[in-house]
Design an enzyme around this catalytic site. Structure first.
Site, PDB file in Angstrom:
ATOM      1  N   ARG A 127      81.326  36.116  10.519  1.00 38.29           N
ATOM      2  CA  ARG A 127      81.669  36.156  11.936  1.00 38.29           C
ATOM      3  C   ARG A 127      82.764  35.148  12.289  1.00 38.29           C
ATOM      4  NH1 ARG A 127      80.793  33.677  16.703  1.00 38.29           N
ATOM      5  NH2 ARG A 127      80.608  35.008  18.548  1.00 38.29           N
ATOM      6  N   LYS A 171      70.011  46.737  24.148  1.00 37.67           N
ATOM      7  CA  LYS A 171      71.347  47.269  24.428  1.00 37.67           C
ATOM      8  C   LYS A 171      71.250  48.506  25.310  1.00 37.67           C
ATOM      9  CE  LYS A 171      72.859  46.042  19.719  1.00 37.67           C
ATOM     10  NZ  LYS A 171      73.324  46.577  18.428  1.00 37.67           N
ATOM     11  N   LYS A 186      64.782  35.987  23.621  1.00 38.22           N
ATOM     12  CA  LYS A 186      64.350  34.993  22.639  1.00 38.22           C
ATOM     13  C   LYS A 186      62.847  34.755  22.780  1.00 38.22           C
ATOM     14  CE  LYS A 186      66.863  33.097  20.314  1.00 38.22           C
ATOM     15  NZ  LYS A 186      67.801  31.992  20.440  1.00 38.22           N
ATOM     16  N   SER A 202      79.156  36.959  20.910  1.00 42.21           N
ATOM     17  CA  SER A 202      77.778  36.495  20.923  1.00 42.21           C
ATOM     18  C   SER A 202      77.083  37.162  22.109  1.00 42.21           C
ATOM     19  CB  SER A 202      77.726  34.969  21.055  1.00 42.21           C
ATOM     20  OG  SER A 202      78.437  34.554  22.206  1.00 42.21           O
ATOM     21  N   LEU A 203      75.776  36.970  22.223  1.00 46.14           N
ATOM     22  CA  LEU A 203      75.012  37.602  23.296  1.00 46.14           C
ATOM     23  C   LEU A 203      74.465  36.557  24.258  1.00 46.14           C
ATOM     24  CD1 LEU A 203      72.908  40.216  21.273  1.00 46.14           C
ATOM     25  CD2 LEU A 203      75.000  40.623  22.570  1.00 46.14           C
ATOM     26  N   CYS A 206      74.343  -4.459   9.606  1.00 43.70           N
ATOM     27  CA  CYS A 206      73.187  -3.616   9.292  1.00 43.70           C
ATOM     28  C   CYS A 206      73.610  -2.456   8.382  1.00 43.70           C
ATOM     29  CB  CYS A 206      72.571  -3.066  10.574  1.00 43.70           C
ATOM     30  SG  CYS A 206      71.145  -2.001  10.290  1.00 43.70           S
ATOM     31  N   LYS A 241      65.926  41.020  16.423  1.00 38.32           N
ATOM     32  CA  LYS A 241      67.007  40.037  16.274  1.00 38.32           C
ATOM     33  C   LYS A 241      66.785  39.274  14.960  1.00 38.32           C
ATOM     34  CE  LYS A 241      69.560  36.473  18.777  1.00 38.32           C
ATOM     35  NZ  LYS A 241      69.606  35.495  17.676  1.00 38.32           N
ATOM     36  N   CYS A 264      69.169  -2.455  17.074  1.00 39.46           N
ATOM     37  CA  CYS A 264      69.540  -3.539  16.172  1.00 39.46           C
ATOM     38  C   CYS A 264      70.986  -3.886  16.491  1.00 39.46           C
ATOM     39  CB  CYS A 264      69.412  -3.090  14.715  1.00 39.46           C
ATOM     40  SG  CYS A 264      70.110  -4.276  13.544  1.00 39.46           S
ATOM     41  N   ASP A 310      67.154  36.780  11.976  1.00 36.26           N
ATOM     42  CA  ASP A 310      67.596  35.383  11.876  1.00 36.26           C
ATOM     43  C   ASP A 310      68.347  35.209  10.553  1.00 36.26           C
ATOM     44  OD1 ASP A 310      67.959  32.793  12.622  1.00 36.26           O
ATOM     45  OD2 ASP A 310      65.941  32.115  12.119  1.00 36.26           O
ATOM     46  N   TYR A 317      73.722  47.343  12.178  1.00 38.65           N
ATOM     47  CA  TYR A 317      73.283  47.884  13.469  1.00 38.65           C
ATOM     48  C   TYR A 317      74.412  48.097  14.473  1.00 38.65           C
ATOM     49  CZ  TYR A 317      73.425  42.797  14.004  1.00 38.65           C
ATOM     50  OH  TYR A 317      73.805  41.475  13.968  1.00 38.65           O
ATOM     51  N   ASP A 319      62.151  52.070 -12.384  1.00 38.50           N
ATOM     52  CA  ASP A 319      63.203  51.099 -12.676  1.00 38.50           C
ATOM     53  C   ASP A 319      63.826  51.364 -14.038  1.00 38.50           C
ATOM     54  OD1 ASP A 319      62.643  49.946 -10.274  1.00 38.50           O
ATOM     55  OD2 ASP A 319      61.611  48.188 -11.087  1.00 38.50           O
ATOM     56  N   ALA A 320      62.997  51.759 -15.000  1.00 40.67           N
ATOM     57  CA  ALA A 320      63.517  52.014 -16.345  1.00 40.67           C
ATOM     58  C   ALA A 320      64.490  53.189 -16.338  1.00 40.67           C
ATOM     59  CB  ALA A 320      62.355  52.293 -17.302  1.00 40.67           C
ATOM     60  N   ALA A 321      64.163  54.242 -15.589  1.00 43.97           N
ATOM     61  CA  ALA A 321      65.060  55.398 -15.506  1.00 43.97           C
ATOM     62  C   ALA A 321      66.376  55.009 -14.838  1.00 43.97           C
ATOM     63  CB  ALA A 321      64.376  56.538 -14.752  1.00 43.97           C
ATOM     64  N   PHE A 322      66.271  54.180 -13.799  1.00 45.85           N
ATOM     65  CA  PHE A 322      67.478  53.726 -13.123  1.00 45.85           C
ATOM     66  C   PHE A 322      68.344  52.893 -14.072  1.00 45.85           C
ATOM     67  CE2 PHE A 322      69.923  50.758 -10.531  1.00 45.85           C
ATOM     68  CZ  PHE A 322      70.460  51.582  -9.558  1.00 45.85           C
ATOM     69  N   CYS A 373      67.784  -4.206   8.028  1.00 45.22           N
ATOM     70  CA  CYS A 373      68.384  -5.508   7.745  1.00 45.22           C
ATOM     71  C   CYS A 373      67.489  -6.692   8.113  1.00 45.22           C
ATOM     72  CB  CYS A 373      69.723  -5.645   8.467  1.00 45.22           C
ATOM     73  SG  CYS A 373      69.590  -5.699  10.267  1.00 45.22           S
ATOM     74  N   GLU A 429      66.250  46.424  19.331  1.00 44.36           N
ATOM     75  CA  GLU A 429      66.355  46.157  17.894  1.00 44.36           C
ATOM     76  C   GLU A 429      65.881  44.729  17.621  1.00 44.36           C
ATOM     77  OE1 GLU A 429      70.552  48.665  17.959  1.00 44.36           O
ATOM     78  OE2 GLU A 429      70.514  46.631  17.144  1.00 44.36           O
ATOM     79  N   CYS A 481      64.452  -4.980  12.588  1.00 40.65           N
ATOM     80  CA  CYS A 481      65.105  -3.782  12.063  1.00 40.65           C
ATOM     81  C   CYS A 481      64.597  -3.503  10.643  1.00 40.65           C
ATOM     82  CB  CYS A 481      66.619  -3.971  12.052  1.00 40.65           C
ATOM     83  SG  CYS A 481      67.517  -2.653  11.203  1.00 40.65           S
TER      84      CYS A 481
END
Length: 711
Positions: free
Chosen positions: A149, A308, A332, A96-97, A449, A128, A444, A130, A244, A47-50, A429, A126, A426
């Site tokens: 989208r 697919k 799913k 959508s699928l 209320c 899915k 109610c 979320d 993808y 990381d330091a070199a980067f 109230c 592949e 209720c």
């Protein structure tokens, strides 16, 4: 041991005398190491070199600002851009699928696909992810646009924010650029923006430490982070991507999905390593089963597997329905189930007065988010499941979204656990609650209320009703508590000063109350003003009349295009409206028979809220009265959604239906029209294209548009 840099010291010294060459060399090297770190998870330097390479590039660009361009790694975070989130039209529609909810449905789809192809089919599987869908456009190899989208045809411009996501290449790597069909052309790739689980947990821990509400799940956190007005906030949210797909496969030298994934990886994109090329439906099923077993240990959330057809040529043969490709499906996963302890059963009051029992749970993580409460629906459901305070219960999310309690683990029930009973009054109230004959819910019935008032006000401002953007639960609750708003008409008498000085209920470091402020107040006033022009159907839905949803609101507005006419309609006249009937008519009549309700409506009219449909106000000729239209496919030339086109047809007197029958007058078929088009042809129903629709809307009648009226 750290590998040597791409450029040795001697080469670096030679380039220093030529700043432009050194800048370009540094950019190439930084892009190379970013690719290894973010896309390949195989860093070659520390990381330091980067950081040292980045520091040198910043110094050179500061000394030679004429060398700065948008594709430089230093430009990942720009300044505030006020015109963010403008509309962006996708190169091709983002579909959508269709879903397979279990392995048997998946098997049926793969077998049907093989039969439709008439030859062996290779599939690519592949994960899915979320997250939130994204489309990235590159012109001549340089990132030019990033869009959400949206509705699939048009999304929102989030380019500035996506530049902050570290694994998004600002320009394509040389190997990828060489794989373009046209090196100077445009290519739109697609994928998912997501938030890793560890980053989500850290974000919520920081939010709670600062007294802010946590995000519900990583998907919402990713979507919210993507739409920040300040890109520096987006950068701090630690977003990642998996890419993808491509809008038009002809833009690259690839014959199938598997080759496309290799091209994406070579171009510098982060491609999920958990993919499989399957030769048979059996291999597809086996992959899905193996992924389901390890989903909980992945560092990000998934909710299934996307399957697919591999060959692009075969994909084109199989084509699309109106909503989804026929060559892909989303399997799913079954809902994830966890056990936790039910600590209490409380009740909440809805906007119609319905009293709903709610399970208060020990927090447990289910399907990507923490669940602490779940509805128990009604007393009958509580008794049917026999859940009691103190029980260890099984919890899951219906559709991986809505928390639900499946039932108790009886072997762990504590001694003395008693069956729960609905309270007699209720909780908001104190009024008695009643249960009407034949109904599951207790209610109610008090019009005063407070809980119902809050829910009614939130419902009026919601997106499906009057869409007062920004008027969320926290602000509405404070407006009710401060007695600035008691009913929906009170929204329209609010002043910018009242909103700006509204206390949020939080304090700053000095203990002083934090107020809403002038910026938010001005936006809310503008949103309130804009809501006055909403169509009558949305006003009717927003009023919260029992049994009147969006569709019924539209049917009522079509039959009675002004609030005055609707308020005076008899129960018999209301019952004659399609989709209404006796029970709903009785509910509507009771609502308008209440003087308090009528007064609120009159006040809305005096405040400028439109209580007439455009057809009444503009006296639009009803040239399409009695004719039923069905719309299918995408309307790409006009930019209208099907709902917008349907509304314009309704304003001319037409009826718009969702299904085709022999009584249908015309079917309007846009791009990628599906089964409705096929049914229209089989029934002999006339089919119009988008050009016919535009001509009809412009001309005002079938005859004037040159469309032959149907007998």
């Amino acid at each position: 041991m750290e590998q040597e840099s791409m450029f040795d010291a001697q080469a670096s010294a030679a380039l220093t005398s030529d700043p432009a060459a050194r800048v370009e060399a540094l950019r190439r090297e930084i892009e190379h190491h970013s690719y290894l770190y973010y896309a390949q998870d195989a860093p070659e330097i520390s990381d330091a070199a980067f950081d040292s390479l980045m520091a040198e590039l910043r110094e050179l660009e500061a000394a030679h600002p004429e060398l700065i361009d948008a594709s430089s790694p230093t430009q990942r975070v720009g300044g505030y851009v006020g015109e963010q989130f403008s509309a962006v039209r996708h190169a091709q529609r983002m579909y959508s699928l269709d879903n397979a909810m279990d392995l048997e449905e998946l098997d049926t789809w793969t077998q049907r696909t093989v039969e439709a192809a008439g030859r062996p089919v290779e599939f690519v599987c592949e994960l899915k992810i979320d997250g939130s869908s994204i489309a990235l456009t590159y012109d001549a190899g340089v990132l030019a646009k990033a869009a959400t989208r949206g509705d699939g045809v048009t999304g929102e411009d989030v380019t500035v924010n996506m530049r902050t996501v570290r694994d998004v290449p600002l320009r394509l790597r040389d190997e990828g650029a060489a794989g373009l069909a046209d090196a100077d052309g445009s290519v739109e790739v697609r994928g998912e923006v997501y938030m890793p689980k560890a980053s989500f947990d850290a974000l919520n821990a920081a939010a709670e430490a600062n007294g802010k509400a946590p995000f519900a799940n990583p998907r919402n956190a990713a979507a919210g982070s993507l739409r920040q007005k300040d890109p520096k906030i987006t950068k701090g949210r630690d977003l990642s991507t998996f890419i993808y797909a491509i809008a038009d496969e002809r833009a690259v030298k690839a014959e199938n999905q598997w080759e496309l994934l290799q091209w994406l990886r070579a171009s510098g994109f982060h491609v999920n390593p958990d993919v499989a090329l399957c030769a048979t439906p059996g291999e597809v099923r086996a992959f899905c089963e193996s992924v389901a077993e390890k989903r909980s240990v992945l560092p990000y959330d998934i909710d299934g597997v996307v399957v697919k057809v591999n060959s692009f040529a075969m994909q084109r043969e199989l084509g699309f329905t109106a909503k989804a490709p026929r060559w892909a499906i989303a399997y799913k996963f079954p809902p994830e189930e966890k056990t936790t302890v039910l600590r209490d059963i409380t009740v909440q009051v809805g906007r119609t007065g319905a009293i709903t029992p709610v399970a208060e749970l020990d927090p447990v993580r289910v399907a990507g988010s923490t669940v602490a409460r779940a509805t128990l629906h009604n007393l009958d459901e509580v008794r049917r499941k026999d859940v009691r305070v103190g029980d260890t219960v099984i919890v899951r999310k219906a559709g991986d979204v809505i928390p639900e309690v499946l039932g108790p683990v009886l072997s762990l029930r504590p001694e003395g656990a008693r069956a729960w009973e609905m309270p007699a009054t209720c909780p908001s109230c104190g009024s008695p609650i009643v249960r009407e004959e034949g109904e599951a819910a207790f209610r109610c019935v008090s019009m005063d209320c407070p809980a119902q008032a809050l829910e009614r006000l939130l419902h009026w401002a919601s997106r499906g009703a009057m869409d007062i953007d920004g008027m969320g639960e926290e602000i509405v609750a404070r407006l009710v508590e401060s007695e600035r708003v008691r009913d929906v008409a009170d929204y329209y008498s609010l002043t910018e000063y009242e909103l700006a000085t509204l206390e949020t209920g939080r304090t700053n470091k000095e203990g002083e109350p934090i107020r809403l402020g002038s910026t938010i107040a001005a936006k809310l006033i503008a949103a309130i003003e804009a809501s006055k022009a909403r169509p009558l159907a949305r006003v009717l839905f927003g009023l919260g009349i029992r049994h009147v949803g969006k569709t019924t609101g539209e049917q009522l507005a079509a039959a009675f295009p002004s609030m005055e006419r609707l308020m005076e309609a008899t129960e018999e006249q209301l019952a004659e409206v399609e989709g209404v009937g006796g029970v709903i008519a009785q509910s509507i009549r009771a609502f308008f028979g209440n003087e308090d309700n009528r007064e609120v409506i009159h006040r809305l009219g005096r405040m400028g809220v439109s209580l007439e449909d455009a057809a009444v106000h503009d006296e639009t000729p009803q040239t399409l009265a009695g004719i039923t239209f069905v719309l299918t496919g995408s309307l790409t030339e006009s930019g209208m959604t099907r709902d917008e086109a349907g509304a314009r047809l309704k304003a001319m007197g037409a009826k718009v239906s969702g299904s085709v029958s022999k009584k249908t007058g015309y079917v309007i078929a846009g791009e990628a029209a599906g089964s409705k088009y096929d049914k229209a042809v089989s029934l002999g129903v006339p089919v119009l294209d988008e050009a016919d629709l535009l001509r009809l809307l412009e001309a005002g009648s079938l005859e004037a548009a040159g469309i032959e009226p149907r007998d």
